[in-house]
Write a protein that holds these residues in place. Structure first.
Motif, short mmCIF file in Angstrom:
data_model
loop_
_atom_site.label_atom_id
_atom_site.label_comp_id
_atom_site.label_asym_id
_atom_site.label_seq_id
_atom_site.Cartn_x
_atom_site.Cartn_y
_atom_site.Cartn_z
N VAL A 1 -46.29 -77.22 13.25
CA VAL A 1 -46.12 -78.71 13.39
C VAL A 1 -47.52 -79.16 13.36
O VAL A 1 -48.24 -79.36 14.11
CB VAL A 1 -45.45 -78.80 14.77
CG1 VAL A 1 -45.44 -80.21 15.11
CG2 VAL A 1 -44.17 -78.10 15.06
N TYR A 2 -47.56 -79.79 12.06
CA TYR A 2 -48.92 -80.48 11.88
C TYR A 2 -48.79 -81.86 10.96
O TYR A 2 -48.92 -82.75 11.43
CB TYR A 2 -49.92 -79.60 11.47
CG TYR A 2 -49.73 -78.99 10.03
CD1 TYR A 2 -50.20 -79.29 8.85
CD2 TYR A 2 -48.90 -77.73 10.23
CE1 TYR A 2 -49.93 -78.57 7.70
CE2 TYR A 2 -48.28 -76.90 9.08
CZ TYR A 2 -49.11 -77.32 7.66
OH TYR A 2 -48.88 -76.74 6.57
N ASP B 1 -46.64 -84.63 9.64
CA ASP B 1 -45.35 -85.34 10.16
C ASP B 1 -44.21 -85.48 9.26
O ASP B 1 -43.03 -85.52 9.52
CB ASP B 1 -45.78 -86.79 10.90
CG ASP B 1 -46.69 -87.69 9.82
OD1 ASP B 1 -46.79 -87.21 8.71
OD2 ASP B 1 -46.83 -88.79 10.09
N TYR C 1 -41.76 -82.71 9.84
CA TYR C 1 -41.04 -82.39 11.07
C TYR C 1 -39.45 -82.51 10.55
O TYR C 1 -38.91 -81.61 11.04
CB TYR C 1 -41.31 -83.51 11.70
CG TYR C 1 -42.58 -83.62 12.40
CD1 TYR C 1 -43.69 -82.74 12.29
CD2 TYR C 1 -43.05 -84.71 13.41
CE1 TYR C 1 -44.83 -82.82 12.74
CE2 TYR C 1 -44.25 -85.09 13.90
CZ TYR C 1 -45.36 -83.86 13.59
OH TYR C 1 -46.55 -84.01 13.96
N GLU C 2 -38.90 -83.37 9.79
CA GLU C 2 -37.65 -83.25 9.66
C GLU C 2 -37.07 -82.14 8.76
O GLU C 2 -35.99 -81.41 9.16
CB GLU C 2 -36.82 -84.65 9.07
CG GLU C 2 -35.41 -84.97 9.03
CD GLU C 2 -34.91 -84.87 10.37
OE1 GLU C 2 -33.84 -84.16 10.26
OE2 GLU C 2 -35.48 -85.30 11.50
N LEU D 1 -37.03 -79.18 11.00
CA LEU D 1 -35.62 -79.15 12.05
C LEU D 1 -34.39 -79.11 11.33
O LEU D 1 -33.39 -78.25 11.71
CB LEU D 1 -35.74 -80.68 12.59
CG LEU D 1 -36.73 -80.76 13.77
CD1 LEU D 1 -36.66 -82.17 14.19
CD2 LEU D 1 -36.65 -80.12 14.95
N HIS E 1 -47.71 -73.11 19.28
CA HIS E 1 -48.37 -74.11 18.94
C HIS E 1 -49.60 -74.57 19.66
O HIS E 1 -49.59 -74.51 20.76
CB HIS E 1 -47.05 -75.32 18.91
CG HIS E 1 -47.49 -76.71 18.45
ND1 HIS E 1 -47.92 -76.97 17.48
CD2 HIS E 1 -47.85 -77.85 19.61
CE1 HIS E 1 -48.32 -78.31 17.34
NE2 HIS E 1 -48.24 -78.95 18.52
N GLU F 1 -47.36 -85.45 17.46
CA GLU F 1 -46.52 -84.27 17.61
C GLU F 1 -45.32 -84.37 18.45
O GLU F 1 -44.41 -83.63 18.59
CB GLU F 1 -47.53 -83.10 17.81
CG GLU F 1 -48.45 -82.48 16.83
CD GLU F 1 -49.47 -81.94 17.27
OE1 GLU F 1 -49.42 -81.25 18.12
OE2 GLU F 1 -50.38 -81.51 16.49
N PHE G 1 -41.90 -84.66 17.05
CA PHE G 1 -41.11 -83.63 16.70
C PHE G 1 -40.45 -82.90 17.85
O PHE G 1 -39.06 -82.57 17.82
CB PHE G 1 -42.15 -82.52 15.98
CG PHE G 1 -41.54 -81.06 16.04
CD1 PHE G 1 -40.89 -80.61 14.86
CD2 PHE G 1 -41.47 -79.85 16.69
CE1 PHE G 1 -40.29 -79.51 14.61
CE2 PHE G 1 -41.10 -78.79 16.84
CZ PHE G 1 -40.37 -78.59 15.50
N LYS H 1 -37.36 -84.85 18.91
CA LYS H 1 -36.26 -84.59 18.26
C LYS H 1 -35.68 -83.32 18.15
O LYS H 1 -34.58 -83.19 18.40
CB LYS H 1 -36.58 -84.96 16.58
CG LYS H 1 -37.09 -86.06 16.22
CD LYS H 1 -37.45 -86.13 14.98
CE LYS H 1 -37.50 -87.84 14.46
NZ LYS H 1 -38.13 -87.86 12.94
N ALA H 2 -36.59 -82.26 18.59
CA ALA H 2 -36.20 -80.86 18.59
C ALA H 2 -35.29 -80.77 19.90
O ALA H 2 -34.37 -79.92 19.92
CB ALA H 2 -37.33 -80.08 18.68
#
Length: 279
Positions: free
Chosen positions: A202-203, A205, A208-209, A212, A233, A240, A243, A246-247
Protein backbone atom coordinates in the motif's frame (compact mmCIF):
# COMPACT_ATOMS: atom_id res chain seq x y z
CA UNK A 1 6.37 -5.32 -4.58
CA UNK A 2 3.69 -4.55 -7.14
CA UNK A 3 4.35 -1.29 -8.95
CA UNK A 4 3.69 0.57 -12.15
CA UNK A 5 5.71 3.75 -11.68
CA UNK A 6 8.70 4.18 -9.38
CA UNK A 7 8.54 7.34 -7.28
CA UNK A 8 11.88 8.88 -6.41
CA UNK A 9 10.64 9.79 -2.91
CA UNK A 10 9.89 6.17 -1.99
CA UNK A 11 12.71 3.97 -0.78
CA UNK A 12 12.56 0.69 1.13
CA UNK A 13 15.70 1.55 3.09
CA UNK A 14 15.29 5.28 3.58
CA UNK A 15 11.75 5.21 4.93
CA UNK A 16 9.82 8.46 4.64
CA UNK A 17 7.20 9.35 7.23
CA UNK A 18 5.30 12.47 6.23
CA UNK A 19 3.20 14.60 8.56
CA UNK A 20 -0.14 16.13 7.66
CA UNK A 21 1.58 18.80 5.57
CA UNK A 22 3.71 16.18 3.80
CA UNK A 23 6.91 18.00 4.76
CA UNK A 24 8.62 15.94 7.45
CA UNK A 25 11.11 13.29 6.30
CA UNK A 26 12.68 10.93 8.81
CA UNK A 27 15.64 8.73 7.86
CA UNK A 28 15.30 5.28 9.38
CA UNK A 29 18.11 3.32 7.74
CA UNK A 30 21.33 4.58 6.23
CA UNK A 31 23.30 3.47 3.21
CA UNK A 32 22.43 -0.07 2.22
CA UNK A 33 25.91 -1.07 1.09
CA UNK A 34 26.51 -2.51 4.57
CA UNK A 35 22.87 -3.16 5.45
CA UNK A 36 22.22 -5.82 8.08
CA UNK A 37 18.83 -6.77 9.46
CA UNK A 38 17.44 -9.62 11.55
CA UNK A 39 20.52 -11.76 11.26
CA UNK A 40 20.97 -11.19 7.55
CA UNK A 41 23.97 -9.76 5.80
CA UNK A 42 24.39 -8.12 2.43
CA UNK A 43 27.19 -8.29 -0.10
CA UNK A 44 27.29 -5.82 -2.98
CA UNK A 45 28.26 -7.07 -6.41
CA UNK A 46 28.79 -4.66 -9.28
CA UNK A 47 28.31 -6.48 -12.55
CA UNK A 48 28.75 -5.04 -16.02
CA UNK A 49 25.01 -4.59 -16.55
CA UNK A 50 23.37 -4.11 -13.14
CA UNK A 51 24.14 -3.76 -9.47
CA UNK A 52 23.34 -6.84 -7.41
CA UNK A 53 22.90 -7.21 -3.68
CA UNK A 54 23.03 -10.77 -2.38
CA UNK A 55 21.59 -11.11 1.11
CA UNK A 56 21.88 -14.19 3.28
CA UNK A 57 19.03 -14.28 5.76
CA UNK A 58 19.33 -16.67 8.70
CA UNK A 59 16.35 -18.81 9.70
CA UNK A 60 16.85 -20.12 13.21
CA UNK A 61 13.88 -22.47 12.93
CA UNK A 62 15.68 -24.62 10.38
CA UNK A 63 19.27 -23.66 11.26
CA UNK A 64 19.89 -22.56 7.70
CA UNK A 65 19.79 -19.50 5.45
CA UNK A 66 17.99 -18.23 2.39
CA UNK A 67 19.80 -16.22 -0.26
CA UNK A 68 18.02 -13.32 -1.91
CA UNK A 69 19.22 -11.27 -4.88
CA UNK A 70 18.25 -7.61 -4.98
CA UNK A 71 18.69 -5.45 -8.07
CA UNK A 72 18.41 -1.84 -6.79
CA UNK A 73 19.01 -0.26 -10.18
CA UNK A 74 15.97 -2.07 -11.59
CA UNK A 75 13.45 -0.33 -9.31
CA UNK A 76 11.47 -0.71 -6.11
CA UNK A 77 10.18 -4.19 -6.86
CA UNK A 78 13.71 -5.58 -6.83
CA UNK A 79 14.59 -4.46 -3.30
CA UNK A 80 13.91 -5.77 0.19
CA UNK A 81 11.36 -3.68 2.11
CA UNK A 82 10.97 -3.45 5.92
CA UNK A 83 7.56 -5.12 6.11
CA UNK A 84 8.86 -8.17 4.23
CA UNK A 85 11.57 -8.59 6.87
CA UNK A 86 8.90 -8.47 9.59
CA UNK A 87 6.85 -11.23 7.94
CA UNK A 88 9.97 -13.35 7.50
CA UNK A 89 10.76 -13.01 11.22
CA UNK A 90 7.18 -13.89 12.20
CA UNK A 91 7.13 -16.97 9.96
CA UNK A 92 10.47 -18.11 11.37
CA UNK A 93 9.23 -17.52 14.91
CA UNK A 94 6.00 -19.41 14.25
CA UNK A 95 7.92 -22.51 13.26
CA UNK A 96 10.18 -22.18 16.31
CA UNK A 97 7.44 -21.62 18.88
CA UNK A 98 3.94 -21.49 17.48
CA UNK A 99 2.28 -21.18 20.89
CA UNK A 100 3.54 -17.62 21.35
CA UNK A 101 3.45 -16.47 17.73
CA UNK A 102 1.16 -13.65 16.51
CA UNK A 103 0.41 -15.86 13.51
CA UNK A 104 -0.95 -18.75 15.55
CA UNK A 105 -4.55 -17.55 15.62
CA UNK A 106 -4.51 -17.43 11.82
CA UNK A 107 -2.44 -20.48 10.90
CA UNK A 108 -3.44 -22.96 13.62
CA UNK A 109 -6.87 -23.50 12.09
CA UNK A 110 -5.17 -25.12 9.11
CA UNK A 111 -3.18 -27.65 11.17
CA UNK A 112 -5.98 -29.35 13.11
CA UNK A 113 -6.11 -32.31 10.74
CA UNK A 114 -2.70 -34.06 10.64
CA UNK A 115 -3.62 -35.67 7.30
CA UNK A 116 -4.50 -32.37 5.69
CA UNK A 117 -2.79 -31.39 2.45
CA UNK A 118 -0.06 -28.71 2.60
CA UNK A 119 -1.18 -25.10 2.81
CA UNK A 120 -1.80 -23.30 -0.46
CA UNK A 121 -0.46 -19.76 -0.14
CA UNK A 122 -0.57 -16.86 -2.58
CA UNK A 123 1.77 -13.89 -2.25
CA UNK A 124 0.78 -10.61 -3.87
CA UNK A 125 3.43 -8.10 -4.96
CA UNK A 126 6.21 -10.53 -4.06
CA UNK A 127 9.10 -8.24 -5.04
CA UNK A 128 12.24 -10.26 -4.32
CA UNK A 129 10.13 -13.27 -3.30
CA UNK A 130 11.65 -13.61 0.16
CA UNK A 131 8.32 -13.81 2.03
CA UNK A 132 6.90 -16.49 -0.26
CA UNK A 133 10.11 -18.49 -0.16
CA UNK A 134 10.31 -18.36 3.64
CA UNK A 135 6.61 -19.22 3.94
CA UNK A 136 7.17 -22.31 1.80
CA UNK A 137 10.17 -23.31 3.91
CA UNK A 138 8.79 -22.66 7.39
CA UNK A 139 5.26 -23.94 6.74
CA UNK A 140 6.04 -26.69 4.23
CA UNK A 141 3.56 -24.91 2.01
CA UNK A 142 2.83 -24.69 -1.70
CA UNK A 143 3.35 -21.01 -2.48
CA UNK A 144 2.49 -19.07 -5.61
CA UNK A 145 4.60 -15.90 -5.65
CA UNK A 146 3.28 -13.18 -7.96
CA UNK A 147 4.15 -9.73 -9.22
CA UNK A 148 4.19 -7.77 -12.47
CA UNK A 149 5.60 -9.70 -15.47
CA UNK A 150 8.94 -7.86 -15.55
CA UNK A 151 9.57 -8.74 -11.86
CA UNK A 152 8.89 -12.46 -12.23
CA UNK A 153 12.36 -13.49 -13.54
CA UNK A 154 14.12 -12.23 -10.40
CA UNK A 155 11.61 -13.99 -8.14
CA UNK A 156 12.25 -17.17 -10.11
CA UNK A 157 16.01 -16.64 -9.74
CA UNK A 158 15.63 -16.42 -5.96
CA UNK A 159 13.34 -19.46 -5.82
CA UNK A 160 15.91 -21.44 -7.81
CA UNK A 161 18.74 -20.20 -5.57
CA UNK A 162 16.95 -21.72 -2.57
CA UNK A 163 15.81 -24.92 -4.25
CA UNK A 164 17.80 -27.13 -1.88
CA UNK A 165 16.35 -25.76 1.35
CA UNK A 166 12.88 -25.67 -0.19
CA UNK A 167 13.09 -29.34 -1.12
CA UNK A 168 14.35 -30.37 2.31
CA UNK A 169 11.49 -28.51 4.00
CA UNK A 170 8.78 -30.02 1.82
CA UNK A 171 7.78 -26.61 0.49
CA UNK A 172 7.45 -25.47 -3.10
CA UNK A 173 7.37 -22.08 -4.84
CA UNK A 174 5.64 -21.45 -8.13
CA UNK A 175 6.15 -18.03 -9.74
CA UNK A 176 3.52 -16.33 -11.88
CA UNK A 177 2.60 -12.85 -13.15
CA UNK A 178 -0.41 -11.18 -11.56
CA UNK A 179 -1.53 -7.67 -12.37
CA UNK A 180 -3.87 -6.27 -9.75
CA UNK A 181 -7.38 -5.67 -10.97
CA UNK A 182 -7.03 -8.08 -13.91
CA UNK A 183 -9.60 -10.85 -13.61
CA UNK A 184 -7.93 -12.90 -16.35
CA UNK A 185 -4.70 -13.07 -14.35
CA UNK A 186 -6.64 -14.33 -11.31
CA UNK A 187 -8.33 -16.97 -13.45
CA UNK A 188 -4.94 -18.28 -14.55
CA UNK A 189 -3.57 -18.75 -11.02
CA UNK A 190 -6.92 -19.86 -9.57
CA UNK A 191 -8.56 -19.07 -6.24
CA UNK A 192 -7.84 -22.21 -4.25
CA UNK A 193 -5.68 -20.53 -1.60
CA UNK A 194 -5.87 -20.82 2.17
CA UNK A 195 -3.74 -17.78 2.97
CA UNK A 196 -2.82 -14.70 0.94
CA UNK A 197 0.30 -12.80 1.99
CA UNK A 198 1.61 -9.36 1.10
CA UNK A 199 4.09 -6.84 2.47
CA UNK A 200 4.52 -3.12 1.77
CA UNK A 201 1.97 -3.10 -1.04
CA UNK A 202 0.00 0.00 0.00
CA UNK A 203 2.01 2.97 -1.26
CA UNK A 204 0.85 4.16 -4.74
CA UNK A 205 -2.68 5.50 -4.29
CA UNK A 206 -3.62 4.70 -7.90
CA UNK A 207 -3.13 1.01 -7.01
CA UNK A 208 -5.45 0.98 -3.99
CA UNK A 209 -8.56 0.12 -5.99
CA UNK A 210 -6.88 -2.53 -8.23
CA UNK A 211 -5.48 -4.22 -5.11
CA UNK A 212 -8.90 -4.23 -3.45
CA UNK A 213 -10.47 -5.58 -6.64
CA UNK A 214 -8.00 -8.46 -6.64
CA UNK A 215 -8.65 -9.19 -2.98
CA UNK A 216 -12.40 -9.25 -3.62
CA UNK A 217 -11.89 -11.73 -6.45
CA UNK A 218 -9.67 -13.97 -4.34
CA UNK A 219 -11.52 -13.89 -1.03
CA UNK A 220 -15.10 -13.54 -2.22
CA UNK A 221 -14.57 -16.18 -4.89
CA UNK A 222 -12.90 -18.62 -2.50
CA UNK A 223 -15.19 -21.34 -1.19
CA UNK A 224 -12.93 -21.94 1.80
CA UNK A 225 -14.54 -20.01 4.63
CA UNK A 226 -11.21 -19.79 6.47
CA UNK A 227 -9.34 -18.03 3.66
CA UNK A 228 -7.49 -15.01 5.04
CA UNK A 229 -5.30 -12.16 3.83
CA UNK A 230 -2.28 -11.26 6.00
CA UNK A 231 -0.58 -7.98 5.14
CA UNK A 232 2.47 -6.35 6.71
CA UNK A 233 2.53 -2.58 6.29
CA UNK A 234 4.76 0.33 7.25
CA UNK A 235 2.85 3.60 7.26
CA UNK A 236 4.46 6.38 5.24
CA UNK A 237 1.71 8.84 4.36
CA UNK A 238 -1.59 9.98 5.78
CA UNK A 239 -3.28 9.24 2.45
CA UNK A 240 -2.94 5.50 3.14
CA UNK A 241 -5.95 5.80 5.45
CA UNK A 242 -8.07 5.91 2.27
CA UNK A 243 -7.08 2.33 1.47
CA UNK A 244 -7.94 1.06 4.95
CA UNK A 245 -11.26 2.92 5.00
CA UNK A 246 -12.26 1.23 1.74
CA UNK A 247 -10.91 -2.14 2.88
CA UNK A 248 -12.97 -2.10 6.09
CA UNK A 249 -16.14 -1.74 4.06
CA UNK A 250 -15.32 -5.03 2.33
CA UNK A 251 -13.47 -7.02 4.98
CA UNK A 252 -13.17 -7.45 8.72
CA UNK A 253 -9.71 -6.09 9.52
CA UNK A 254 -7.76 -6.58 12.73
CA UNK A 255 -4.14 -6.25 13.87
CA UNK A 256 -2.05 -9.36 14.51
CA UNK A 257 1.27 -7.73 15.34
CA UNK A 258 2.94 -4.36 15.80
CA UNK A 259 6.71 -3.93 15.54
CA UNK A 260 8.57 -1.62 17.89
CA UNK A 261 9.58 1.44 15.82
CA UNK A 262 13.16 1.59 14.63
CA UNK A 263 15.37 4.24 16.20
CA UNK A 264 14.46 7.62 14.75
CA UNK A 265 11.03 6.48 13.56
CA UNK A 266 7.59 7.16 15.00
CA UNK A 267 5.96 3.99 13.68
CA UNK A 268 6.73 0.31 13.25
CA UNK A 269 5.51 -2.33 10.83
CA UNK A 270 1.93 -3.43 11.47
CA UNK A 271 0.65 -6.86 10.42
CA UNK A 272 -3.06 -6.88 9.56
CA UNK A 273 -5.50 -9.74 9.00
CA UNK A 274 -8.34 -9.33 6.47
CA UNK A 275 -11.24 -11.77 6.23
CA UNK A 276 -14.41 -11.54 4.21
CA UNK A 277 -17.40 -10.08 6.02
CA UNK A 278 -20.03 -12.59 7.04
CA UNK A 279 -23.49 -12.46 5.55
Amino acid sequence: MEEENDDEDISPLNVLLNDEDNEEKVLVNGQHTEHKANGGNTVMQNGPAKQQLLQKHSLRSINSTVVIRQLPSEGLSFQLWPAATTLVSLLDGYRCESASSPLTSTLSVFSVDPNRRPLNILELGSGTGIVGIVAAITLGANVTATDLPHVVPNIQFNANANAGVLASSGGAVNVAPLRWGHADDVEVIGRDFDVILASDVVYHDHLYEPLLQTLRMLLAGNQRRKAVFVMAHLRRWKKESVFFKKARKLFDVDVLHLDTPCEGSRVGVIVYRFVGKKG
